[in-house]
Design a protein around this motif. Structure first.
Motif, PDB file in Angstrom:
ATOM      1  N   THR A   1       0.869  -1.163   0.000  1.00 56.30           N
ATOM      2  CA  THR A   1       0.000   0.000   0.000  1.00 56.30           C
ATOM      3  C   THR A   1       0.909   1.217   0.000  1.00 56.30           C
ATOM      4  O   THR A   1       1.973   1.207   0.624  1.00 56.30           O
TER       5      THR A   1
ATOM      6  N   HIS B   1      -3.999   2.471   0.447  1.00 59.10           N
ATOM      7  CA  HIS B   1      -3.374   2.978   1.667  1.00 59.10           C
ATOM      8  C   HIS B   1      -4.370   3.739   2.525  1.00 59.10           C
ATOM      9  O   HIS B   1      -5.316   4.347   1.994  1.00 59.10           O
ATOM     10  N   PRO B   2      -4.165   3.740   3.871  1.00 58.55           N
ATOM     11  CA  PRO B   2      -5.051   4.530   4.738  1.00 58.55           C
ATOM     12  C   PRO B   2      -5.040   5.998   4.323  1.00 58.55           C
ATOM     13  O   PRO B   2      -4.004   6.535   3.923  1.00 58.55           O
TER      14      PRO B   2
ATOM     15  N   THR C   1       1.097   4.654   8.245  1.00 58.09           N
ATOM     16  CA  THR C   1       0.821   3.273   7.844  1.00 58.09           C
ATOM     17  C   THR C   1      -0.160   2.652   8.834  1.00 58.09           C
ATOM     18  O   THR C   1      -0.403   3.199   9.914  1.00 58.09           O
ATOM     19  N   ASP C   2      -0.722   1.489   8.467  1.00 50.67           N
ATOM     20  CA  ASP C   2      -1.794   0.923   9.280  1.00 50.67           C
ATOM     21  C   ASP C   2      -1.320   0.321  10.600  1.00 50.67           C
ATOM     22  O   ASP C   2      -2.137  -0.123  11.410  1.00 50.67           O
TER      23      ASP C   2
ATOM     24  N   THR D   1      -3.189   2.482  13.319  1.00 52.67           N
ATOM     25  CA  THR D   1      -4.614   2.255  13.574  1.00 52.67           C
ATOM     26  C   THR D   1      -4.928   0.802  13.934  1.00 52.67           C
ATOM     27  O   THR D   1      -5.969   0.524  14.535  1.00 52.67           O
ATOM     28  N   GLU D   2      -4.045  -0.131  13.584  1.00 48.82           N
ATOM     29  CA  GLU D   2      -4.288  -1.529  13.917  1.00 48.82           C
ATOM     30  C   GLU D   2      -3.630  -1.944  15.225  1.00 48.82           C
ATOM     31  O   GLU D   2      -3.701  -3.109  15.620  1.00 48.82           O
TER      32      GLU D   2
ATOM     33  N   ASP E   1      -9.575   3.755  13.058  1.00 48.99           N
ATOM     34  CA  ASP E   1      -9.563   5.014  12.320  1.00 48.99           C
ATOM     35  C   ASP E   1     -10.314   6.126  13.056  1.00 48.99           C
ATOM     36  O   ASP E   1      -9.906   7.294  13.020  1.00 48.99           O
TER      37      ASP E   1
ATOM     38  N   THR F   1       5.349   0.931  12.236  1.00 50.59           N
ATOM     39  CA  THR F   1       4.537   2.109  11.958  1.00 50.59           C
ATOM     40  C   THR F   1       5.426   3.239  11.459  1.00 50.59           C
ATOM     41  O   THR F   1       6.430   3.571  12.097  1.00 50.59           O
TER      42      THR F   1
END
Length: 423
Positions: free
Chosen positions: A278, A302-303, A350-351, A354-355, A370, A407
């Motif tokens: 992503t 991508h986010p 990057t995710d 949020t993850e 998010d 991250t």
């Protein structure tokens, strides 16, 4: 044959004495107690309450190279110990034995007749009389040389494993640094800051970012995340970084840049081990009319970027239709353009952020998500790039082990001019 005949024939056999073999066996049993004591596979000794040796078996004498007369009535048990062992005996072993009546499995070292050391495991019990008063101390000693050798080898292997892990961590850290820019380029009129959070020091992550000059008054930036970890992911990360920079020089249009990267990944990794990523790519140019910068973004799976405005509001920037880069031969890639006004801050991430899981110490925890990041941005706005990155770093620290993926964050801020500050 009648029952009477059988009883008559069996009677004499029952009254017969032991055979010669049985007699020899019984004789061995009578000697076995003393023989077992003297030649047991462990050392035995008995001491008076003050530790003076009263009795010792042959096994222990052979281990230490002493004669019986050298020890019995002449030496105390503590005299057989090393200096450290005597100190431990006086301060711990003997007091525990007096209080508890038994001490079991204590590792000590004995000194033999020639001064060398013999590691042993010691168990002592206090023998009491019918009135309950202590009479003497019985001690059993087990040869721990094989165990000590095993422990030494185990320690050596562990130290070697630790050194190997340190080498791998150094290698991973060095490789990781080569995948990130040593310093972000200075963009006149912008405040830029970035951070990379490693989830594990043992593995190379697949996150990457960069900010670079393309032409006079034009800069490119990107932030992405390759699937997987380790050397394979690092190879894709390196390929992605250099492809993005080269493609931007050829055609800086963000959608075209991601299209070129997709072609390269789809061509290189289309077999049994497909690789994808992503990524968000942005083109920055100063906005001479309104101040600040004009930013055109394209995202592939991508986010969305988070825009924190000077008026204290914050929202995600829509990048609709962006598909993973490297999966499809011809993915749909859409672009969006935003005006980064003076006082605004743009955050790319990057995710892994949020993850991350909150309250990881109490279990798996809940995914940060998010919505929580959006609330975080709204509470932070208005802000600057450096303040944003500090806040994100503090946030990641609160997650602790809940951050199980690398991250990367990149913040871009358009500072206000002194005249704008007073408006």
């Amino acid at each position: 044959m009648s029952q009477t005949d059988d009883e008559e024939q069996s009677g004499p056999r029952q009254n017969q004495g032991p055979t010669d073999e049985q007699a020899q066996f019984f004789a061995l049993l009578e000697d076995s107690a003393e023989d077992l004591y003297e030649n047991a596979p462990c050392g035995y000794l008995s001491t008076q309450l003050d530790g003076l040796i009263a009795k010792v078996n042959t096994t222990l004498l052979d281990w230490l190279g002493y004669r019986r007369d050298d020890l019995v009535g002449r030496r105390h048990f503590s005299d057989l110990l090393t200096v450290g062992g005597r100190l431990y005996h006086e301060t711990h072993f003997a007091p525990m034995l007096r209080m508890q009546g038994e001490v079991s499995g204590i590792a000590l070292e004995l000194k033999d007749a020639d001064g060398s050391r013999l590691p042993v495991l010691v168990t002592s019990t206090v023998k009491t009389g019918s009135d309950g008063q202590p009479l003497l101390v019985r001690t059993t000693l087990f040869d721990a040389r094989d165990r000590r050798a095993y422990e030494t080898e185990l320690l050596r292997a562990r130290q070697e494993a630790d050194r190997e892990r340190d080498r791998l961590q150094t290698l991973a850290s060095t490789l990781q640094k080569t995948l990130l820019p040593p310093a972000l380029v200075n963009v006149p009129g912008l405040d830029v800051s970035a951070h990379y959070h490693l989830a594990s020091a043992d593995e190379v992550g697949g996150d990457f970012y960069d900010l670079f000059r393309l032409a006079a008054g034009t800069w490119g930036m990107f932030l992405g995340d390759v699937c997987g970890k380790g050397a394979a992911a690092a190879a894709v990360t390196s390929l992605a970084r250099y492809t993005l920079r080269a493609a931007a020089v050829y055609d800086p249009d963000p959608a075209a840049v991601l299209g070129n990267l997709n072609t390269v990944l789809n061509h290189e990794y289309n077999g049994a081990d497909p690789r994808f990523c992503t990524v968000v790519f942005g083109l920055l140019t100063p906005d001479t009319d309104r101040g600040g910068f004009r930013i055109t973004l394209a995202a592939g799976g991508h986010p969305p970027a988070l825009l924190m405005r000077a008026d204290g509001t914050a929202d995600y920037l829509p990048t609709p239709g962006g598909q993973l880069i490297g999966v499809l031969p011809d993915p749909h890639i859409a672009t969006t353009t935003v005006h980064l006004a003076p006082g605004d801050t743009l955050l790319l991430h990057t995710d892994g952020l949020t993850e991350a899981h909150t309250n990881a110490g109490a279990g798996d925890g809940e995914r940060y998500g998010d919505d929580a990041l959006l609330d975080f941005g709204r509470a932070l706005a208005p802000t600057t790039a450096s303040a944003t990155i500090r806040a994100v770093r503090d946030l990641l620290d609160t997650f602790g082990t809940g951050v199980d993926d690398d991250t990367a964050v990149l913040a871009i801020h358009a500072p206000r001019t002194p005249s704008e500050e007073h408006q």
